[in-house]
Enzyme design. Sequence first.
Site, PDB file in Angstrom:
ATOM      1  N   GLY A  83       4.174  -1.663   1.782  1.00  0.00           N
ATOM      2  CA  GLY A  83       2.815  -0.556   2.350  1.00  0.00           C
ATOM      3  C   GLY A  83       3.260   0.580   1.037  1.00  0.00           C
ATOM      4  N   SER A  84       3.159   1.988   2.056  1.00  0.00           N
ATOM      5  CA  SER A  84       3.054   3.501   1.513  1.00  0.00           C
ATOM      6  C   SER A  84       4.732   3.579   0.996  1.00  0.00           C
ATOM      7  CB  SER A  84       2.531   4.353   2.546  1.00  0.00           C
ATOM      8  OG  SER A  84       1.083   3.905   2.297  1.00  0.00           O
ATOM      9  N   THR A  85       5.857   2.772   1.899  1.00  0.00           N
ATOM     10  CA  THR A  85       6.728   3.452   1.459  1.00  0.00           C
ATOM     11  C   THR A  85       6.725   3.392   0.296  1.00  0.00           C
ATOM     12  OG1 THR A  85       7.723   0.756   2.129  1.00  0.00           O
ATOM     13  CG2 THR A  85       7.791   2.550   4.160  1.00  0.00           C
TER      14      THR A  85
END
Lengths: 649, 369
Positions: free
Chosen positions: A314-316
């Site tokens: 995801g956004s990590t």
Amino acid sequence: MSKLRIVIAYLFVCLVIVILLLRYAYLQINDHQDLLTKSVENYSSIVATQPVRGGIIDRNGVILADNRVSYAIAILPKDNNNIEELFKTLESYINLTALDKKKYAKQLRQSKNYDWVIVKDDLSNTEVANLTSHAYLFPKLNIFAHTKRDYPFSEVYSHSVGYVSRVSQMDKKKLDAAGTTQNYLANDYIGKNGLEQKYESVLRGTIGKKIIRTDAHGNEVGLISNEPANDGYTLQLTLDNVLQQQAYKLLGNHKGAVVAIDPQTGGVLVFVSKPGYDPGLFLDGITPEDWEDLQQDERNPLLNRGAQGTYPPGSTFKPFMSAAALYLGVRTPQYRYNDIGYFVIPGSSRRFHNSGGGRALGTLDFVTAIAKSSDAFFFKLGLDMGVDRMDKGLSLFNLGSKTGIDLPQENTGLLPSRAWKAKRFAKDAYQVNWQAADSVNMGVGQGFNHYTPLQMAFATSILANDGVYYRPHLLDKVIDKSGSVVTTYHGTKEEIPIPKAYLELVKTGMQKVMQIGTGASIGQGLRYTMAGKTGTAQVVALAAGSRHAKFAGEKYKDHSWFIAFAPVDKPKIAIAVLVENGGFGATAAAPIARAIFDTYLLGAESHESMNALRYKKFTPRVNESAHDEEEDSSENNDNGEENETFIQD
Amino acid sequence: MKHSFKTRLYRLWRYFYNFDYVLIFALLSLFVINGFIQYSANDQVLTRIYNDVGYMIFSFIIMLVIAGINYNRIRASAIPIYIVSLILIVLVLIIGVKVNGARRWLNLGMRIQPSELCKISVPLLVAYVLSAKPMAVKAWQFTLGILIILIPFALIAKQPDLGTAILVFAAGFFVLFFAGLPWRIIIGSIILVICSSPLIWHMLKDYQKHRVLTLIDPQSDPLGKGYHIIQGMIAIGSGGIHGKGYLHGTQIHLNFIPEKHTDFVITVLAEEFGYIGVCVILSIYLLVALRGLRIMRLATDRFSQVMAGSITMSFISYVFINMGMVSGIFPVVGVPLPLISYGGTATIVLMVGFGILLSIDHHNRYDKV
């Protein structure tokens, strides 16, 4: 008297003597070696002495795995023909279940004729008392004490410390291949998982060999030689029990993983995979019922989510994308992009929406794009970088390869490449080529890429430490029973080629996450500097985006991610938190990281007192002989008068 | 008739001078060896061998006493001795002490084994009968001799004690043999025994069959019947040429050999003194046998000849059977090793035999000169 009969008499006498001389020569000269060996075999028997398996302790000396005394009864099957009757008699003194009988039958099948077979283990004190007071009824029963592995924190360390179990046929093959079979007895324990498996040779020690002289009745009459056992070494880990307990607790009823690493050393501070299981179940061979339960459990407690479970980041993923893009020259630090809430690949009509409702974020530089977690920004970056450059740039952070942690069976995760896709979808003509949309998806950590929480924590630690890193490891020191250090783990210092300035830029973005970005709620009232990145990984791509996720069942809920490190200037801890089906990263995963950081960086005092009060600590035996003296003197104190003469001696 | 002191002294000197000292010293050396071996076999407990030493001294004195008696007087008392031993054997069958299923002993203050007595009384009476007339032995004399042998043989075999029964039979047989029992009867009997061996096999007790079978394959029952033989062979063989050294035999001192101080005593010697020890003891036995045969050869009357022959041949047979059985070439039967096995009655009876032998030598050769 006839001459013939006199001659016959002489001949007979001579013949007798000659026959006897030949016969005794045959035995004493011809068969000497063979019979001498047999006479030695007659009186000497080899008794193996077991080494004490080393313990496993955390960085502060809290015992995570130890040995405890267990009382068991065993029989020699050849001495006990009527086992049914024995069980019946035993039942009036101890509690024998059908399971015990089944276990006995199983052992019997695997044992040799002259092996002791355990009828029941872990006898209670009452049972031991009952049996010993009626020992005359069971002359062929052996009641003995042996040590068993003890895991005081049970499932909390099931995926890191692992467990031991009896040597199986498969272990035997491995031991044969390694040439260490002779260090194990038939019913010995061997590390089966986690550190217990990885450091088996260190923990195990070496078996001792005592050759005793016995008489015809098997009674020991003397000692021929004694090669004492070498006890195993204790492992001191980099893990911090307080943090580990806290992380396990904070995950609550969620499935998930927390991995925290000290970026300065690579030492793993927290390694949690939840749910765990009770390692004690495996000690004497897990029962089919328990095994079935573990297998059938939907929560999959046997999966080591930290090192084996893979999830889209995801956004990590965005901070690593940013660093890679800057390094590969796809973007300049001054680059700005206008986020209009969605992204469209030029020449196509498909819209890639920002998550969380597709809100437009306006013109963004790298720092704000990371802080606000702009999807559109990274959709475009993904497309511009393309698969080959993403592959090249992100592998610098070790994504898609094993971290080399000292745990068995680590997953590589998946950093996709053109070649990978061609192979993976070889039979699917439409999918076989890398699509622009694949790159776009990958830019925000969705699509094909999957990483373990351990990989994410490691990548975070590399970033945190400005590109300098040590591979993650759990072992810190090997210490002997007197407490002195035998070896200390020394990792190799490595460095990624990305210029520090670019990494600083990304780190600033991550610090902003905690101040004005997606993690701002978590970053309130920080007494140290902290940089992080939230992530929400889609489990299934819902047709109209994540807006409808709340209507789906729990198991379709997004995974909640959070990566962070602190303090920003000189990071002491880098973390990756994954909460399966936890929803938004900021709500489920991030608070866990914040709490752990608070404890680790601020709660030094409470940390210490928690350890001192609640947990059993490893106590070194300072000096063997000194210890013995101590024992002697305490004995003297106990019954001083009786021993007075000995004291004078 | 009065003799001067000098004459008396001369007679006494001549009396002792005429003994076969080679034989006496051979026997004495066996006693000395016995003392050492028994000390080892009895776990170096001195008090345990006092009894045996007592028997040795006692039997040695008896031998010297008998040696001094004219063998003709012994011959004359053959019938009462035989009758007494028969009565004792019958008594054994009636009131004997039963040990391990066999009724072999009489408890007369001390435990005695009357069957041992027959080893002397039987050949004595047979020799008496065969030498009743100076001319060639008649068929009836042989027949009577055989009858004299068979009665105690049957009684002893019934105890059951087949080992002793066969030795008693052999002692009588040697007398018949040296007296000139016709070859056709000897060979005929051997053929008869061989032919009837299946029948004899059926008559054997189970344990006796077992012993024979065990001899053929000791490994078939290593912890049971074969145990004695296997452990005995291990003890002997492990001694090697030099042996493990006095008091250092592991088979003996760790109790792997049952009956190590009685029937299996040769294992003590073989293990601790090796093949050298075995050769020494066999040389002494050979010497004793050769002296006995010499006495037989030099004897002038039939009684002396056949008696000396029987005693000597019985003696060497004991050696053969005992050392043969312990080393695994014969089935295990209860035959002690002459003068080495811890013994009561057996030692005394053997020494009585040597007493008669010395008497024959002494009175036959020197008194008549």
